[in-house]
Design a protein around this motif. Sequence first.
Motif, short mmCIF file in Angstrom:
data_model
loop_
_atom_site.label_atom_id
_atom_site.label_comp_id
_atom_site.label_asym_id
_atom_site.label_seq_id
_atom_site.Cartn_x
_atom_site.Cartn_y
_atom_site.Cartn_z
N ASP A 12 0.83 -1.22 0.00
CA ASP A 12 0.00 0.00 0.00
C ASP A 12 0.86 1.26 0.00
O ASP A 12 0.47 2.28 -0.54
CB ASP A 12 -1.01 0.00 1.15
CG ASP A 12 -0.37 -0.02 2.51
OD1 ASP A 12 0.76 -0.52 2.67
OD2 ASP A 12 -1.01 0.48 3.46
N GLU A 13 2.06 1.19 0.57
CA GLU A 13 2.99 2.33 0.51
C GLU A 13 3.45 2.55 -0.92
O GLU A 13 3.57 3.70 -1.37
CB GLU A 13 4.22 2.08 1.39
CG GLU A 13 3.97 2.12 2.86
CD GLU A 13 5.25 1.87 3.63
OE1 GLU A 13 5.79 2.84 4.18
OE2 GLU A 13 5.70 0.71 3.65
N LEU A 14 3.71 1.47 -1.63
CA LEU A 14 4.15 1.57 -3.02
C LEU A 14 3.04 2.16 -3.89
O LEU A 14 3.31 3.04 -4.71
CB LEU A 14 4.56 0.19 -3.54
CG LEU A 14 5.77 -0.45 -2.87
CD1 LEU A 14 5.94 -1.88 -3.34
CD2 LEU A 14 7.03 0.35 -3.12
N ILE A 18 3.19 5.74 -5.99
CA ILE A 18 2.90 5.86 -7.42
C ILE A 18 1.75 6.83 -7.66
O ILE A 18 1.79 7.64 -8.59
CB ILE A 18 2.57 4.47 -8.02
CG1 ILE A 18 3.80 3.56 -8.01
CG2 ILE A 18 1.99 4.59 -9.43
CD1 ILE A 18 4.90 3.98 -8.96
N GLU A 19 0.72 6.79 -6.82
CA GLU A 19 -0.40 7.71 -6.98
C GLU A 19 0.03 9.16 -6.79
O GLU A 19 -0.43 10.05 -7.54
CB GLU A 19 -1.54 7.34 -6.03
CG GLU A 19 -2.23 6.06 -6.46
CD GLU A 19 -3.29 5.57 -5.48
OE1 GLU A 19 -3.35 6.06 -4.33
OE2 GLU A 19 -4.06 4.68 -5.88
N GLU A 51 0.52 4.31 -14.50
CA GLU A 51 -0.80 3.75 -14.22
C GLU A 51 -0.75 2.23 -14.25
O GLU A 51 -1.39 1.56 -13.42
CB GLU A 51 -1.83 4.26 -15.22
CG GLU A 51 -2.20 5.70 -15.02
CD GLU A 51 -3.09 6.25 -16.12
OE1 GLU A 51 -3.73 7.27 -15.86
OE2 GLU A 51 -3.13 5.67 -17.23
N THR A 52 0.02 1.68 -15.17
CA THR A 52 0.17 0.23 -15.27
C THR A 52 0.84 -0.33 -14.02
O THR A 52 0.38 -1.33 -13.46
CB THR A 52 0.96 -0.14 -16.54
OG1 THR A 52 0.26 0.36 -17.68
CG2 THR A 52 1.14 -1.65 -16.66
N ILE A 53 1.90 0.32 -13.58
CA ILE A 53 2.58 -0.11 -12.35
C ILE A 53 1.62 -0.05 -11.17
O ILE A 53 1.52 -0.99 -10.38
CB ILE A 53 3.83 0.75 -12.09
CG1 ILE A 53 4.89 0.50 -13.16
CG2 ILE A 53 4.40 0.47 -10.70
CD1 ILE A 53 6.00 1.53 -13.19
N ARG A 54 0.90 1.07 -11.06
CA ARG A 54 -0.07 1.21 -9.97
C ARG A 54 -1.11 0.11 -10.01
O ARG A 54 -1.46 -0.48 -8.98
CB ARG A 54 -0.75 2.57 -10.04
CG ARG A 54 -1.72 2.79 -8.88
CD ARG A 54 -2.87 3.71 -9.16
NE ARG A 54 -3.52 3.40 -10.43
CZ ARG A 54 -4.06 4.31 -11.20
NH1 ARG A 54 -4.05 5.58 -10.88
NH2 ARG A 54 -4.64 3.96 -12.33
N ASN A 55 -1.63 -0.20 -11.19
CA ASN A 55 -2.66 -1.21 -11.33
C ASN A 55 -2.15 -2.61 -10.96
O ASN A 55 -2.86 -3.39 -10.33
CB ASN A 55 -3.24 -1.21 -12.74
CG ASN A 55 -4.01 0.05 -13.03
OD1 ASN A 55 -4.41 0.79 -12.13
ND2 ASN A 55 -4.21 0.33 -14.30
N ILE A 56 -0.91 -2.92 -11.34
CA ILE A 56 -0.31 -4.20 -10.97
C ILE A 56 -0.17 -4.29 -9.45
O ILE A 56 -0.54 -5.30 -8.85
CB ILE A 56 1.05 -4.37 -11.67
CG1 ILE A 56 0.85 -4.58 -13.17
CG2 ILE A 56 1.84 -5.54 -11.04
CD1 ILE A 56 2.12 -4.47 -13.98
N LEU A 57 0.34 -3.24 -8.85
CA LEU A 57 0.50 -3.24 -7.38
C LEU A 57 -0.84 -3.28 -6.66
O LEU A 57 -1.00 -3.99 -5.67
CB LEU A 57 1.30 -2.02 -6.94
CG LEU A 57 2.77 -2.00 -7.34
CD1 LEU A 57 3.37 -0.62 -7.05
CD2 LEU A 57 3.54 -3.09 -6.63
#
Length: 64
Positions: A12-14, A18-19, A51-57
């Motif tokens: 959740d920190e990651l 990213i957000e 956005e892709t990184i955020r969605n994966i995480l």
Amino acid sequence: MPGEYVEQPANDELVGCIERELSFRRKLYPRWVKDGKITAVKAAREIWLLETIRNILAAREGRG
């Protein structure tokens, strides 16, 4: 500094990091495109990558 942190960051920190970065770039990129510092295509791709990184995480976290 990275060497000072012993624990791995929580997912959740990651996602939060990213957000925040997405918010920052969404504010800056339009001006950078206007000033010729970055192309609109490059700006859109950078946003898409984050956005892709955020969605994966987020999916790993169960938030996606």
